[in-house]
Write a protein that holds these residues in place. Structure first.
Motif, mmCIF file in Angstrom:
data_model
loop_
_atom_site.group_PDB
_atom_site.id
_atom_site.type_symbol
_atom_site.label_atom_id
_atom_site.label_comp_id
_atom_site.label_asym_id
_atom_site.label_seq_id
_atom_site.Cartn_x
_atom_site.Cartn_y
_atom_site.Cartn_z
ATOM 1 N N ALA A 266 0.828 -1.207 0.000
ATOM 2 C CA ALA A 266 0.000 0.000 0.000
ATOM 3 C C ALA A 266 0.862 1.256 0.000
ATOM 4 N N LEU A 267 1.941 1.231 0.787
ATOM 5 C CA LEU A 267 2.836 2.389 0.845
ATOM 6 C C LEU A 267 3.494 2.639 -0.507
ATOM 7 N N TYR A 268 3.861 1.574 -1.204
ATOM 8 C CA TYR A 268 4.447 1.694 -2.546
ATOM 9 C C TYR A 268 3.450 2.305 -3.530
ATOM 10 N N LEU A 269 2.175 1.892 -3.431
ATOM 11 C CA LEU A 269 1.177 2.306 -4.418
ATOM 12 C C LEU A 269 0.597 3.695 -4.171
ATOM 13 N N LEU A 270 0.613 4.152 -2.928
ATOM 14 C CA LEU A 270 -0.057 5.417 -2.613
ATOM 15 C C LEU A 270 0.349 6.566 -3.532
ATOM 16 N N PRO A 271 1.646 6.819 -3.772
ATOM 17 C CA PRO A 271 1.995 7.929 -4.672
ATOM 18 C C PRO A 271 2.017 7.532 -6.146
ATOM 19 N N ARG A 272 1.793 6.262 -6.451
ATOM 20 C CA ARG A 272 1.940 5.769 -7.830
ATOM 21 C C ARG A 272 0.619 5.308 -8.447
ATOM 22 N N ARG A 273 -0.479 5.378 -7.729
ATOM 23 C CA ARG A 273 -1.732 4.775 -8.162
ATOM 24 C C ARG A 273 -2.105 5.192 -9.584
ATOM 25 N N ALA A 274 -2.136 6.490 -9.854
ATOM 26 C CA ALA A 274 -2.556 6.969 -11.172
ATOM 27 C C ALA A 274 -1.576 6.541 -12.251
ATOM 28 N N ALA A 275 -0.282 6.603 -11.952
ATOM 29 C CA ALA A 275 0.723 6.235 -12.947
ATOM 30 C C ALA A 275 0.664 4.754 -13.277
ATOM 31 N N VAL A 276 0.461 3.914 -12.275
ATOM 32 C CA VAL A 276 0.353 2.467 -12.499
ATOM 33 C C VAL A 276 -0.870 2.150 -13.349
ATOM 34 N N ALA A 277 -2.009 2.770 -13.030
ATOM 35 C CA ALA A 277 -3.227 2.529 -13.796
ATOM 36 C C ALA A 277 -3.054 2.969 -15.248
ATOM 37 N N ALA A 278 -2.428 4.118 -15.457
ATOM 38 C CA ALA A 278 -2.232 4.616 -16.816
ATOM 39 C C ALA A 278 -1.309 3.703 -17.609
ATOM 40 N N ARG A 279 -0.246 3.224 -16.965
ATOM 41 C CA ARG A 279 0.686 2.334 -17.674
ATOM 42 C C ARG A 279 0.016 1.017 -18.041
ATOM 43 N N LEU A 280 -0.729 0.446 -17.110
ATOM 44 C CA LEU A 280 -1.403 -0.815 -17.404
ATOM 45 C C LEU A 280 -2.452 -0.645 -18.504
ATOM 46 N N HIS A 281 -3.179 0.442 -18.481
ATOM 47 C CA HIS A 281 -4.173 0.706 -19.523
ATOM 48 C C HIS A 281 -3.488 0.807 -20.884
ATOM 49 N N GLU A 282 -2.377 1.504 -20.930
ATOM 50 C CA GLU A 282 -1.655 1.673 -22.195
ATOM 51 C C GLU A 282 -1.078 0.348 -22.690
ATOM 52 N N MET A 283 -0.444 -0.410 -21.799
ATOM 53 C CA MET A 283 0.163 -1.674 -22.212
ATOM 54 C C MET A 283 -0.891 -2.685 -22.630
ATOM 55 N N THR A 284 -1.994 -2.753 -21.866
ATOM 56 C CA THR A 284 -3.051 -3.686 -22.228
ATOM 57 C C THR A 284 -3.671 -3.313 -23.567
ATOM 58 N N ALA A 303 -9.210 -2.342 -23.488
ATOM 59 C CA ALA A 303 -8.116 -1.803 -22.684
ATOM 60 C C ALA A 303 -8.612 -1.493 -21.277
ATOM 61 N N ASN A 304 -7.863 -1.902 -20.266
ATOM 62 C CA ASN A 304 -8.282 -1.721 -18.878
ATOM 63 C C ASN A 304 -7.090 -1.560 -17.965
ATOM 64 N N ALA A 305 -7.344 -0.966 -16.815
ATOM 65 C CA ALA A 305 -6.273 -0.713 -15.846
ATOM 66 C C ALA A 305 -5.929 -1.928 -15.009
ATOM 67 N N CYS A 306 -6.681 -3.016 -15.181
ATOM 68 C CA CYS A 306 -6.375 -4.253 -14.444
ATOM 69 C C CYS A 306 -5.360 -5.110 -15.185
ATOM 70 N N GLY A 307 -5.022 -4.755 -16.415
ATOM 71 C CA GLY A 307 -3.997 -5.473 -17.162
ATOM 72 C C GLY A 307 -4.460 -6.774 -17.777
ATOM 73 N N ILE A 308 -5.774 -6.983 -17.919
ATOM 74 C CA ILE A 308 -6.304 -8.277 -18.366
ATOM 75 C C ILE A 308 -6.648 -8.238 -19.848
ATOM 76 N N ALA A 309 -6.149 -9.230 -20.582
ATOM 77 C CA ALA A 309 -6.446 -9.386 -22.007
ATOM 78 C C ALA A 309 -6.884 -10.829 -22.233
ATOM 79 N N ALA A 310 -8.177 -11.025 -22.534
ATOM 80 C CA ALA A 310 -8.721 -12.369 -22.733
ATOM 81 C C ALA A 310 -8.989 -12.592 -24.216
ATOM 82 N N PHE A 311 -8.640 -13.799 -24.697
ATOM 83 C CA PHE A 311 -8.858 -14.095 -26.113
ATOM 84 C C PHE A 311 -9.035 -15.591 -26.303
ATOM 85 N N GLY A 312 -9.589 -15.943 -27.441
ATOM 86 C CA GLY A 312 -9.750 -17.337 -27.810
ATOM 87 C C GLY A 312 -9.211 -17.577 -29.200
#
Length: 382
Positions: A266-284, A303-312
């Protein structure tokens, strides 16, 4: 190995998390809150620090209402059975509960058990085009609905729902119970602002904790029967569990390494929350764009901030596709039904399942390129 299975368990932890866990087991391993000696008191203070940081990060009511668990499944069971299974047995007229067919088995199985045994009446809302709308949940509410239970982000596709939008459409009496396994640490979950009454979180995914960590956060409106009975270190002469939180819902010794990892996560994520979400959205988004271009591949995520890509794959089952990625290319993903069978039924993938690639902020663009090359090769020669 390229690790794209972060929705199951985060593959890499921040350095501060690793250091905190190591420190918690290198020295004397005492028991927090069970003795009066200095080590026990210090460990209890560390556990309290974990509660406070989780409460701050997730916008909870108070640190006393942060219940530490071993995973999100346990948190959901404590929430659902504590809320809906009174000790005196099933009521004459069971209360009504609304949930959805997008849920993980950690929600579905407890709710279906409670329904079978006469504790609740249950309505499950079916996803449309892979999503559950707040309006559909609200439309299923009846005069005696006690709770609306829903996931904040699908573990199959990454599709999310706005809990504040659900809350705004519900009668005030209806409690909201949210599965935050995929959302917590990825999306901006804020309990008070979102109107969430009970929030279950997995520690070992987006929150960067270790396996064996999780939490249940309660609003001031949520009052639960104990789920488990045992020692708490307080009121030992009382044959019942304490009436106050968190001890009322925490029977037995807590895991100090798990609490240490959650605090540092939690301490790691507190100042990074928005940046982490933006990076995951972009990469996904980049990963999904590449998948859309592969012949024979059908994509089920956006595209989502959870980093999930599902396919068949039209020509290969999801389990076999995932196995070939592992065996031939050293890439870790997950194939199958992902413990959410009704979501697959709604998507039309109950027979074949889906391949789920899931990223963390520690993955790289180069790994995505290597993954897409492997997908193209397997799809071309199934």
């Amino acid at each position: 190995m390229i690790y794209f299975d972060n929705a199951a368990t985060g593959g890499r932890k921040p350095d501060a998390v690793v250091r905190a866990v190591r420190a918690s087991i290198e020295g004397p391993c005492g028991n927090p809150g069970r003795s009066g000696h200095a080590l026990s008191v210090a460990l209890a203070e560390n556990v309290l620090r974990c509660r406070k940081l989780l409460c701050e990060f997730l916008g909870g009511e108070s640190s006393e209402r942060v219940i530490l668990t071993k995973n999100c499944t346990e948190a959901l069971n404590i929430a659902l059975f504590g809320l809906l299974r009174p000790p005196q047995g099933p009521p004459e007229r069971p209360p009504h509960v609304v949930s959805t067919e997008a849920e993980h088995n950690a929600v579905l199985r407890p709710l279906l058990f409670l329904e079978r045994n006469g504790y609740i009446r249950l309505t499950l809302v079916r996803p449309q085009s892979g999503r559950v709308s707040p309006a559909a949940i609200a439309a299923a509410v009846q005069k005696d609905t006690a709770a609306a239970v829903f996931t904040l982000a699908s573990n199959v596709t990454g599709s999310a729902i706005d809990p504040a939008a659900v809350r705004a459409l519900l009668p005030a009496r209806v409690l909201t119970v949210c599965d935050g396994a995929q959302a917590c640490g990825h999306t901006a979950v804020q309990m008070r602002a979102d109107g969430i009454d009970l929030l279950a979180a997995a520690g070992h995914k987006g929150l960067h904790g270790i396996q064996g960590s999780g939490a249940l956060l309660l609003s001031a409106r949520a009052e639960l029967f104990p789920y488990a009975y045992g020692g708490t270190g307080t009121d030992s002469a009382d044959p019942d569990m304490p009436p106050f939180y968190p001890e009322r819902l925490e029977a037995g010794t807590l895991s100090c390494p798990a609490a240490a990892s959650l605090a540092e996560g939690a301490l790691y994520l507190l100042p990074r929350r928005a940046a982490v979400a933006a990076r995951l959205h972009e990469m996904t988004g980049a990963l999904l764009e590449g998948l859309h271009a592969v012949p024979g591949i059908r994509v089920y995520s956006e595209a989502n901030a959870c980093g999930i890509a599902a396919f068949g794959c039209e020509a290969l089952s999801s389990e076999l596709f995932a196995q070939r990625l592992s065996d031939e290319y050293g890439i870790a993903v997950r194939g199958g039904l992902h413990c959410a069978p009704r979501m697959h039924a709604a998507l039309g993938t109950l027979r074949t399942g889906l391949v789920r690639a899931s990223l963390s902020e520690f993955n790289t663009e180069g790994e995505i390129s290597d993954f897409l090359r492997a997908v193209r090769a397997i799809a071309a020669s199934p």
